[in-house]
Design a protein around this motif. Structure first.
Motif, mmCIF file in Angstrom:
data_model
loop_
_atom_site.group_PDB
_atom_site.id
_atom_site.type_symbol
_atom_site.label_atom_id
_atom_site.label_comp_id
_atom_site.label_asym_id
_atom_site.label_seq_id
_atom_site.Cartn_x
_atom_site.Cartn_y
_atom_site.Cartn_z
ATOM 1 N N ASP A 1 0.840 -1.293 -0.143
ATOM 2 C CA ASP A 1 0.021 -0.136 -0.049
ATOM 3 C C ASP A 1 0.919 1.290 -0.237
ATOM 4 O O ASP A 1 0.627 2.382 -0.615
ATOM 5 N N ASP B 1 -9.574 -4.840 3.034
ATOM 6 C CA ASP B 1 -9.070 -3.944 1.884
ATOM 7 C C ASP B 1 -9.008 -4.803 0.645
ATOM 8 O O ASP B 1 -9.294 -4.643 -0.388
ATOM 9 N N LYS C 1 -14.280 -1.954 2.917
ATOM 10 C CA LYS C 1 -12.719 -2.003 3.617
ATOM 11 C C LYS C 1 -12.980 -1.091 4.963
ATOM 12 O O LYS C 1 -13.867 -0.378 5.048
#
Length: 252
Positions: A144, A205, A221
């Protein structure tokens, strides 16, 4: 341009630090599974290996980012529906592994196999197996932040410097986090539950990225505000419980 790159670099270093806190918890718990004399070494080499791989992954993603977004397969049955790509699968698998790790460690504590005087039972992994786990999960945690870095800038040098600084911060803090948990064993359980919540967040997620439905219910999420709220509540509960236990001990 130079000022803009400097500001971006500072933002990326801050991002690496914030997103690396949960990673430090995992490194701390994973390193305890090897012999005591090898724990510091496995943390250091694990972080170093992860930094090198992060830079390689960054280069790879910059060249094949479109393949991260392309669907690999689709599920459509009465239990699970979703369209999964490479990114969503990595996040989901990483989250499941974190959940497995945290639950396993919590169970060990409940079974009294994780006491201070029982260090031999805690050694459950070889040096290389633990090193591999740290590097692998470091990559999962970093995906991420790498994608966020790509969204902020296209300057490869700035992104690489931020990754290196993030690694140095983790090297600086890894031993300190482990020492703190060793000296304050009561917070070890708190750390494991935080890791458990991190696992749930990663799974949600990944499911969100795959537009996944479970029994026809769409999975959203977990927002960062929800995550921080849960962590705050866990910390407050731990503080209250700790003070209550101390008062009860004094009364006895």
């Amino acid at each position: 341009k130079a000022v803009e790159d400097l500001i971006t670099l500072l933002l990326l270093i801050l991002l690496q630090f914030v997103l690396g806190i949960d990673n430090l918890l995992y490194i701390s718990f994973e390193s305890k599974k090897v012999k005591p004399e090898l724990q510091k070494k496995v943390r250091l080499y694990g972080i170093f290996g992860a930094v090198v791989l992060r830079i390689l992954i960054l280069v790879t993603i910059l060249n094949i980012i479109k393949y991260f977004e392309n669907p690999i397969f689709t599920l459509n049955n009465f239990i699970i529906e979703g369209t999964f790509n490479f990114h969503s699968l990595i996040i989901i698998i990483g989250g499941i592994f974190i959940l497995y790790t945290s639950v396993t460690e919590i169970v060990l504590i409940l079974l009294n196999n994780y006491s201070n005087d029982d260090s031999k039972k805690r050694v459950s992994k070889s040096y290389f197996a633990s090193l591999f786990s740290i590097i692998l999960m470091n990559i999962v945690f970093s995906l991420d932040s790498i994608l966020a870095a790509i969204a902020l800038t296209d300057n490869y040098i700035v992104m690489s410097i931020a990754i290196i600084f993030g690694g140095l911060i983790m090297v600086f803090l890894a031993d300190r986090v482990t020492d703190f948990l060793n000296k304050n064993r009561i917070y070890e359980v708190l750390g494991l539950f935080i890791l458990f919540v991190v696992g749930i967040m990663l799974v949600s997620d990944g499911a969100y990225l795959a537009d996944m439905k479970f029994f026809d219910q769409k999975i959203d999420k977990m927002s960062k505000s929800t995550f921080y709220f849960i962590i705050t509540i866990l910390i407050l509960i731990d503080i209250v419980q700790s003070r209550y236990s101390k008062k009860q001990h004094i009364k006895k």
